[in-house]
Scaffold this motif. Structure first.
Motif, PDB file in Angstrom:
ATOM      1  N   TYR A  76      -6.093  11.457  11.854  1.00 46.57           N
ATOM      2  CA  TYR A  76      -5.741  11.118  13.215  1.00 46.57           C
ATOM      3  C   TYR A  76      -5.977  12.386  14.029  1.00 46.57           C
ATOM      4  CZ  TYR A  76      -3.205   9.882  17.412  1.00 46.57           C
ATOM      5  OH  TYR A  76      -2.881   9.630  18.710  1.00 46.57           O
ATOM      6  N   VAL A  77      -6.930  12.357  14.931  1.00 53.74           N
ATOM      7  CA  VAL A  77      -7.277  13.554  15.695  1.00 53.74           C
ATOM      8  C   VAL A  77      -7.108  13.247  17.182  1.00 53.74           C
ATOM      9  CG1 VAL A  77      -9.043  15.271  16.191  1.00 53.74           C
ATOM     10  CG2 VAL A  77      -8.919  14.244  13.906  1.00 53.74           C
ATOM     11  N   ALA A  78      -6.166  13.950  17.808  1.00 54.26           N
ATOM     12  CA  ALA A  78      -5.962  13.794  19.244  1.00 54.26           C
ATOM     13  C   ALA A  78      -5.891  15.147  19.921  1.00 54.26           C
ATOM     14  CB  ALA A  78      -4.679  12.996  19.495  1.00 54.26           C
ATOM     15  N   SER A  79      -6.499  16.129  19.274  1.00 52.02           N
ATOM     16  CA  SER A  79      -6.549  17.477  19.847  1.00 52.02           C
ATOM     17  C   SER A  79      -7.737  18.211  19.241  1.00 52.02           C
ATOM     18  CB  SER A  79      -5.255  18.232  19.559  1.00 52.02           C
ATOM     19  OG  SER A  79      -5.208  18.619  18.193  1.00 52.02           O
ATOM     20  N   ASP A  80      -7.781  19.505  19.458  1.00 48.60           N
ATOM     21  CA  ASP A  80      -8.913  20.282  18.956  1.00 48.60           C
ATOM     22  C   ASP A  80      -8.608  20.991  17.635  1.00 48.60           C
ATOM     23  OD1 ASP A  80      -7.098  22.159  19.810  1.00 48.60           O
ATOM     24  OD2 ASP A  80      -8.510  23.242  21.085  1.00 48.60           O
ATOM     25  N   TRP A  81      -7.573  20.570  16.884  1.00 56.05           N
ATOM     26  CA  TRP A  81      -7.204  21.316  15.679  1.00 56.05           C
ATOM     27  C   TRP A  81      -8.323  21.430  14.653  1.00 56.05           C
ATOM     28  CZ3 TRP A  81      -7.502  19.278  10.896  1.00 56.05           C
ATOM     29  CH2 TRP A  81      -7.336  17.911  10.723  1.00 56.05           C
ATOM     30  N   PRO A  82      -9.258  20.483  14.511  1.00 55.81           N
ATOM     31  CA  PRO A  82     -10.279  20.680  13.483  1.00 55.81           C
ATOM     32  C   PRO A  82     -11.188  21.897  13.735  1.00 55.81           C
ATOM     33  CG  PRO A  82     -10.188  18.382  14.092  1.00 55.81           C
ATOM     34  CD  PRO A  82      -9.364  19.133  15.088  1.00 55.81           C
ATOM     35  N   MET A 122       0.849  -1.168   0.000  1.00 52.37           N
ATOM     36  CA  MET A 122       0.000   0.000   0.000  1.00 52.37           C
ATOM     37  C   MET A 122       0.904   1.243   0.000  1.00 52.37           C
ATOM     38  SD  MET A 122      -3.014   1.330   2.636  1.00 52.37           S
ATOM     39  CE  MET A 122      -3.144  -0.263   3.333  1.00 52.37           C
ATOM     40  N   ARG A 123       0.427   2.303  -0.642  1.00 49.58           N
ATOM     41  CA  ARG A 123       1.133   3.588  -0.695  1.00 49.58           C
ATOM     42  C   ARG A 123       0.413   4.565   0.231  1.00 49.58           C
ATOM     43  NH1 ARG A 123       4.523   4.083  -4.892  1.00 49.58           N
ATOM     44  NH2 ARG A 123       4.096   6.281  -5.282  1.00 49.58           N
ATOM     45  N   VAL A 124       1.141   5.082   1.227  1.00 49.59           N
ATOM     46  CA  VAL A 124       0.544   5.966   2.230  1.00 49.59           C
ATOM     47  C   VAL A 124       1.260   7.318   2.201  1.00 49.59           C
ATOM     48  CG1 VAL A 124       0.029   6.299   4.682  1.00 49.59           C
ATOM     49  CG2 VAL A 124       0.005   3.986   3.703  1.00 49.59           C
ATOM     50  N   LEU A 125       0.476   8.381   2.025  1.00 46.28           N
ATOM     51  CA  LEU A 125       1.006   9.737   2.115  1.00 46.28           C
ATOM     52  C   LEU A 125       0.586  10.315   3.462  1.00 46.28           C
ATOM     53  CD1 LEU A 125       2.342  12.304   0.938  1.00 46.28           C
ATOM     54  CD2 LEU A 125       0.072  12.909   0.037  1.00 46.28           C
ATOM     55  N   PHE A 126       1.566  10.647   4.306  1.00 49.88           N
ATOM     56  CA  PHE A 126       1.305  11.305   5.578  1.00 49.88           C
ATOM     57  C   PHE A 126       1.381  12.814   5.374  1.00 49.88           C
ATOM     58  CE2 PHE A 126       2.972   7.206   6.910  1.00 49.88           C
ATOM     59  CZ  PHE A 126       2.128   6.861   7.954  1.00 49.88           C
ATOM     60  N   ILE A 127       0.427  13.535   5.920  1.00 50.20           N
ATOM     61  CA  ILE A 127       0.488  14.997   5.956  1.00 50.20           C
ATOM     62  C   ILE A 127       0.516  15.389   7.429  1.00 50.20           C
ATOM     63  CG2 ILE A 127      -0.617  17.169   5.374  1.00 50.20           C
ATOM     64  CD1 ILE A 127      -1.979  15.747   3.025  1.00 50.20           C
ATOM     65  N   SER A 128       1.575  16.098   7.812  1.00 49.04           N
ATOM     66  CA  SER A 128       1.766  16.451   9.212  1.00 49.04           C
ATOM     67  C   SER A 128       2.458  17.807   9.298  1.00 49.04           C
ATOM     68  CB  SER A 128       2.623  15.382   9.901  1.00 49.04           C
ATOM     69  OG  SER A 128       2.816  15.676  11.260  1.00 49.04           O
ATOM     70  N   ALA A 129       2.049  18.626  10.241  1.00 47.58           N
ATOM     71  CA  ALA A 129       2.674  19.936  10.404  1.00 47.58           C
ATOM     72  C   ALA A 129       4.148  19.812  10.784  1.00 47.58           C
ATOM     73  CB  ALA A 129       1.930  20.756  11.453  1.00 47.58           C
ATOM     74  N   PHE A 130       4.477  18.799  11.545  1.00 42.43           N
ATOM     75  CA  PHE A 130       5.849  18.622  12.019  1.00 42.43           C
ATOM     76  C   PHE A 130       6.263  17.173  11.809  1.00 42.43           C
ATOM     77  CE2 PHE A 130       3.641  21.705  14.711  1.00 42.43           C
ATOM     78  CZ  PHE A 130       4.380  22.840  14.431  1.00 42.43           C
ATOM     79  N   TYR A 131       7.582  16.965  11.681  1.00 45.11           N
ATOM     80  CA  TYR A 131       8.094  15.613  11.506  1.00 45.11           C
ATOM     81  C   TYR A 131       9.541  15.584  12.006  1.00 45.11           C
ATOM     82  CZ  TYR A 131       8.662  11.006   9.443  1.00 45.11           C
ATOM     83  OH  TYR A 131       8.863   9.662   9.267  1.00 45.11           O
ATOM     84  N   VAL A 174      -3.869  12.159   7.322  1.00 41.85           N
ATOM     85  CA  VAL A 174      -3.698  13.507   7.876  1.00 41.85           C
ATOM     86  C   VAL A 174      -3.467  13.354   9.369  1.00 41.85           C
ATOM     87  CG1 VAL A 174      -4.772  15.755   8.241  1.00 41.85           C
ATOM     88  CG2 VAL A 174      -5.142  14.533   6.076  1.00 41.85           C
ATOM     89  N   HIS A 175      -2.325  13.839   9.821  1.00 40.34           N
ATOM     90  CA  HIS A 175      -1.944  13.646  11.214  1.00 40.34           C
ATOM     91  C   HIS A 175      -1.990  14.967  11.965  1.00 40.34           C
ATOM     92  CE1 HIS A 175       0.562  12.261  14.627  1.00 40.34           C
ATOM     93  NE2 HIS A 175      -0.073  11.145  14.387  1.00 40.34           N
ATOM     94  N   VAL A 176      -0.878  15.516  12.360  1.00 38.09           N
ATOM     95  CA  VAL A 176      -0.823  16.731  13.158  1.00 38.09           C
ATOM     96  C   VAL A 176      -1.007  17.941  12.249  1.00 38.09           C
ATOM     97  CG1 VAL A 176       0.572  18.124  14.714  1.00 38.09           C
ATOM     98  CG2 VAL A 176       0.752  15.643  14.779  1.00 38.09           C
ATOM     99  N   MET A 177      -2.102  18.673  12.419  1.00 36.40           N
ATOM    100  CA  MET A 177      -2.371  19.822  11.559  1.00 36.40           C
ATOM    101  C   MET A 177      -2.259  21.148  12.300  1.00 36.40           C
ATOM    102  SD  MET A 177      -2.758  18.731   8.535  1.00 36.40           S
ATOM    103  CE  MET A 177      -3.265  20.280   7.839  1.00 36.40           C
ATOM    104  N   VAL A 213      -5.325  22.569   3.616  1.00 36.45           N
ATOM    105  CA  VAL A 213      -4.543  21.394   3.213  1.00 36.45           C
ATOM    106  C   VAL A 213      -5.386  20.117   3.316  1.00 36.45           C
ATOM    107  CG1 VAL A 213      -2.543  19.956   3.792  1.00 36.45           C
ATOM    108  CG2 VAL A 213      -2.289  22.437   3.609  1.00 36.45           C
ATOM    109  N   PRO A 214      -5.983  19.793   4.476  1.00 38.67           N
ATOM    110  CA  PRO A 214      -6.830  18.591   4.504  1.00 38.67           C
ATOM    111  C   PRO A 214      -8.084  18.747   3.638  1.00 38.67           C
ATOM    112  CG  PRO A 214      -6.930  19.720   6.611  1.00 38.67           C
ATOM    113  CD  PRO A 214      -5.851  20.387   5.812  1.00 38.67           C
ATOM    114  N   TRP A 215      -8.579  19.975   3.495  1.00 34.37           N
ATOM    115  CA  TRP A 215      -9.738  20.208   2.618  1.00 34.37           C
ATOM    116  C   TRP A 215      -9.405  19.778   1.191  1.00 34.37           C
ATOM    117  CZ3 TRP A 215      -9.900  23.393  -1.656  1.00 34.37           C
ATOM    118  CH2 TRP A 215     -11.152  23.529  -2.252  1.00 34.37           C
ATOM    119  N   LEU A 216      -8.243  20.185   0.687  1.00 34.83           N
ATOM    120  CA  LEU A 216      -7.851  19.810  -0.671  1.00 34.83           C
ATOM    121  C   LEU A 216      -7.612  18.302  -0.775  1.00 34.83           C
ATOM    122  CD1 LEU A 216      -7.164  20.562  -3.577  1.00 34.83           C
ATOM    123  CD2 LEU A 216      -4.802  20.939  -2.820  1.00 34.83           C
ATOM    124  N   ALA A 217      -6.978  17.723   0.233  1.00 29.41           N
ATOM    125  CA  ALA A 217      -6.753  16.268   0.216  1.00 29.41           C
ATOM    126  C   ALA A 217      -8.085  15.523   0.146  1.00 29.41           C
ATOM    127  CB  ALA A 217      -5.956  15.849   1.447  1.00 29.41           C
TER     128      ALA A 217
END
Length: 136
Positions: free
Chosen positions: A127-133, A1-10, A102-105, A112-116
């Motif tokens: 992956y949502v573990a905070s209130d970023w949305p 499988m091909r996985v693209l991660f989008i994250s604010a930090f890495y 979509v991970h840490v936004m 960015v997630p809207w376009l994805a």
């Protein structure tokens, strides 16, 4: 499988623990034979895009993590959002992932997630573990 991660930090450029989590998930998927790519910000790597194996550090944060500059936000935000959308579109089209993760936004534009989601509507995972949305 091909996985693209989008994250604010890495890693190695981190501000907390969430970005280490995405690196760990990425490494475990690679260990299992999956092909991955990370689209992340330039945070910690300077002000110019950096490409390293499997990681594209090309996205702009909405504001500096240490020093908020309202003039920078108001004068350069539109250009930064446009750049982030172009980079997101290119990453998805060039990598052709099976899944966009979509991970840490935090501190990245919600465009960015809207376009994805628009480009890959049935293959987007959050992956949502905070209130970023819904955080301002």
């Amino acid at each position: 499988m091909r996985v693209l991660f989008i994250s604010a930090f890495y890693p190695p450029y981190v501000v907390g623990g969430w970005e280490q989590l995405v690196a760990d998930v990425n490494a475990r998927l690679q260990d299992r034979g999956h092909t991955t790519r990370v689209l992340t910000s330039m945070y910690g790597a300077g002000s110019h895009p950096i490409r390293e194996p499997g990681v594209d550090r090309v996205l702009h944060l909405e504001s500096d993590v240490e020093h908020y500059d309202p003039m920078h936000f108001f004068l350069k935000r539109r250009q930064a959002v446009r750049h982030n959308l172009t980079s997101t579109r290119a990453a998805i089209q060039n990598f052709d992932p099976d899944v966009v993760f979509v991970h840490v936004m935090w501190n990245l534009t919600k465009a960015v997630p809207w376009l994805a989601k628009k480009l890959w509507p049935s293959r987007l995972i959050y992956y949502v573990a905070s209130d970023w949305p819904f955080a301002p």
